[in-house]
Scaffold this motif. Structure first.
Motif, PDB file in Angstrom:
ATOM      1  N   TYR A   1       0.837  -1.288   0.101  1.00 52.21           N
ATOM      2  CA  TYR A   1       0.110  -0.120  -0.032  1.00 52.21           C
ATOM      3  C   TYR A   1       0.948   1.469   0.090  1.00 52.21           C
ATOM      4  CZ  TYR A   1      -3.350   3.374   1.782  1.00 52.21           C
ATOM      5  OH  TYR A   1      -4.227   4.508   1.828  1.00 52.21           O
ATOM      6  N   ASN A   2       0.582   2.127  -0.920  1.00 51.38           N
ATOM      7  CA  ASN A   2       1.413   3.509  -1.014  1.00 51.38           C
ATOM      8  C   ASN A   2       2.890   3.353  -1.364  1.00 51.38           C
ATOM      9  OD1 ASN A   2      -0.751   5.329  -0.845  1.00 51.38           O
ATOM     10  ND2 ASN A   2      -0.318   5.676   1.592  1.00 51.38           N
ATOM     11  N   SER A   3       2.943   2.256  -2.105  1.00 50.53           N
ATOM     12  CA  SER A   3       4.433   1.701  -2.379  1.00 50.53           C
ATOM     13  C   SER A   3       4.886   2.782  -3.418  1.00 50.53           C
ATOM     14  CB  SER A   3       4.865   0.652  -3.074  1.00 50.53           C
ATOM     15  OG  SER A   3       4.235   0.210  -4.121  1.00 50.53           O
ATOM     16  N   GLY A   4       4.053   3.317  -4.209  1.00 50.96           N
ATOM     17  CA  GLY A   4       4.369   4.470  -5.323  1.00 50.96           C
ATOM     18  C   GLY A   4       4.684   3.633  -6.439  1.00 50.96           C
ATOM     19  N   ARG A   5       4.583   2.314  -6.554  1.00 46.36           N
ATOM     20  CA  ARG A   5       4.778   1.631  -7.726  1.00 46.36           C
ATOM     21  C   ARG A   5       3.676   1.132  -8.420  1.00 46.36           C
ATOM     22  NH1 ARG A   5       8.602  -3.135  -5.551  1.00 46.36           N
ATOM     23  NH2 ARG A   5       6.884  -3.108  -3.937  1.00 46.36           N
ATOM     24  N   ASN A   6       3.628   1.340  -9.867  1.00 52.09           N
ATOM     25  CA  ASN A   6       2.401   0.645 -10.529  1.00 52.09           C
ATOM     26  C   ASN A   6       2.367  -0.699 -10.370  1.00 52.09           C
ATOM     27  OD1 ASN A   6       1.566   3.309 -11.428  1.00 52.09           O
ATOM     28  ND2 ASN A   6       2.280   3.144 -13.269  1.00 52.09           N
ATOM     29  N   PHE A   7       1.388  -1.406 -10.307  1.00 52.76           N
ATOM     30  CA  PHE A   7       1.579  -3.091 -10.347  1.00 52.76           C
ATOM     31  C   PHE A   7       0.678  -3.819 -11.217  1.00 52.76           C
ATOM     32  CE2 PHE A   7      -1.565  -1.837  -6.991  1.00 52.76           C
ATOM     33  CZ  PHE A   7      -2.751  -2.994  -7.368  1.00 52.76           C
ATOM     34  N   PHE A   8       0.813  -5.024 -11.269  1.00 53.29           N
ATOM     35  CA  PHE A   8       0.149  -5.979 -11.846  1.00 53.29           C
ATOM     36  C   PHE A   8       0.191  -7.211 -11.054  1.00 53.29           C
ATOM     37  CE2 PHE A   8       0.541  -9.719 -15.290  1.00 53.29           C
ATOM     38  CZ  PHE A   8      -1.055 -10.013 -15.338  1.00 53.29           C
TER      39      PHE A   8
END
Length: 497
Positions: A187-194
């Motif tokens: 959560y709130n890592s700042g990375r877009n994820f799949f």
């Protein structure tokens, strides 16, 4: 439209029939309960005419990860090392972090390597013939072993899951909780994820908590055929067959419950603001329809392929867009859609030119946002073509109105033993079973496909056959794989120009 910051959650539930989502699948006269997926459907694009491309489990995942119609050149085999896959493209082009959480064993065990390209992956162990536990040594089978597709696999599955006590110990719960924990940790890592979540259930063996079965069949006292032998279902009594439907429905409801938990967490974390959520399946399952149970024909050491009627070829597909670009809007789309389109859609929404990576699907975004029409005129669903027609292989060609099940006029040579690993990775000798013939159905007038009308509409079959050959050639299919289908039963001419 700005695409910055869009995440993707792709959920696949193996063997999830499309009519469970439509509300028309019943057990003991009771519609299957899928409240969480229905809630998702109310805020999603609901694709009512989605069809599998490559059949079954492993080839379907190959389609999803590459965006290609892999039945035209590959089979049930490890992920090829020379093919670039979806998570690699997302990382290379947009620096996505990609995670696989799966309990489907066949894409991970025995060196199949479908985790390749993901930054991290979790294999939730214990499904089907996963070599996970060796105890308890003594296992009591739930029915006469002659009714089971494979006694050893049933025993292995029961051993794998013998220590369960609470619902959270069931595999769908474990898989969902792994996905939830990943979402919380990142959560709130700042990375877009799949995030790719792959449930093997409601694939058999069917062993949900008893209270789920009691939703559908509380008074049943007979044998529980949790892993039925594939083929004609006349070895089951009417009561046993109906209980199989109840077991299947119970697993569907169990999976829906735990998908719902994932979706609750997505909402709690505020991810619907910038996250695409996709739900689909690889294929369905016959539970008495067409006189069959299963999705193929397995007789001892022999394996044949059954026709891909609607109950197997037609699949569910929901795509929920992020809130700012249409999330929350319920749209029903009746375009002919196939799994490679899912790949294209993800890449398109990430702002990536998917065509340069050889993706053969088409982005569905214009059909969701701009109400574009005319995606394709036919959908082709097929087992891998590379083994020829010795197994009774019959591709299905679907249009808005018609379903053509295409049988080659070629007589397979049965004197040599060829093997297939479909549908569970166990090698079996390929053999055709039953009458192998071409069939044509008007699915608008005859949705249960009970009346073969090919003699009445030969020109329709001829035209669909031509479109089939043309499409396979456009996909780059080798002529050796096309050859058996240039001439087909009940169809007048070949299309080999």
């Amino acid at each position: 439209m700005s695409r910055k910051g869009i995440n993707f959650i792709l959920i696949i539930s193996d063997t999830f029939r499309y009519d469970c989502l439509e509300g028309t699948f019943t057990a003991r006269g009771k519609p299957v309960k899928v409240p969480n997926l229905r809630k998702l459907a109310k805020s999603s694009a609901y694709f009512t005419r989605a069809y599998l491309a490559s059949f079954p489990t492993v080839p379907h995942r190959h389609d999803i990860l590459t965006g290609r119609y892999t039945f035209t050149y590959y089979g049930w085999a490890p992920l090829p090392r020379d093919e670039i896959v979806l998570p690699e493209i997302l990382r290379k082009e947009r620096n996505y972090v990609s995670v696989m959480i799966a309990d489907t064993p066949h894409i991970l065990k025995d060196g199949f390597n479908y985790d390749r390209g993901f930054d991290a992956w979790v294999w939730v162990r214990g499904q089907e013939n996963d070599r996970y536990r060796t105890d308890p040594v003594e296992v009591e089978l739930p029915c006469d072993p002659s009714k089971l597709r494979n006694v050893e696999t049933t025993i292995q599955h029961m051993r794998n899951n013998a220590l369960r006590m609470f619902e959270e110990d069931w595999i769908p719960a474990k898989t969902a909780n792994e996905a939830i924990r990943w979402l919380e940790r990142n959560y709130n890592s700042g990375r877009n994820f799949f995030l790719y979540v792959d449930f093997f259930d409601p694939h058999e063996p069917w062993d949900p908590p008893k209270w789920y079965v009691d939703m559908y069949d509380p008074d049943y006292k007979g044998e529980e055929v949790i892993y039925p032998a594939y083929g004609p279902c006349d070895y089951l009594t009417e009561d046993e067959l109906e209980h199989c439907r109840a077991l299947y429905a119970a697993e569907v409801t169990l999976v829906d419950k735990w998908i719902g938990r994932i979706l609750e967490k997505v909402e709690e974390l505020g991810l619907y603001e910038n996250t695409v959520v996709i739900f689909t399946s690889d294929h369905g399952f016959y539970l008495g329809e067409h006189g069959l149970i299963g999705k193929s024909i397995i007789m001892g050491k022999y394996h044949g392929l059954a026709p891909l009627y609607e109950e197997v070829a037609h699949i569910p597909l929901l795509i929920r867009l992020p809130d700012p670009i249409g999330g929350g809007e319920h749209v029903v789309i009746d375009e002919l859609v196939q799994p490679p389109d899912i790949t294209a859609t993800i890449l398109d929404m990430a702002g990536i030119d998917y065509k340069k990576y050889g993706v053969q699907g088409e982005s569905l975004l214009p059909y969701m946002k701009n109400k574009r029409r005319g995606l394709r005129k036919i959908a082709i669903s097929s087992p891998p073509l590379i083994h020829g027609v010795a197994s009774g292989l019959r591709p299905t060609i679907t249009t808005r109105r018609w379903s053509l099940i295409l049988a080659s006029a070629e007589t397979p040579a049965l004197e040599r033993e060829e093997y297939t690993l479909i549908v569970d990775g166990i090698p079996r000798v390929i053999r055709p079973f039953g009458v192998i013939d071409t069939e044509l159905y008007d699915v608008l007038k005859d949705p249960k496909q009970e009346h073969n009308v090919i003699e009445r509409y030969p020109e329709v079959a001829e035209e669909l056959h031509k479109k089939f050959i043309d499409m396979l050639r456009r996909l780059g299919t080798k002529e050796e794989y096309l050859k058996p289908f240039l001439r087909c039963k009940r169809i007048g001419g070949a299309h080999n120009e």
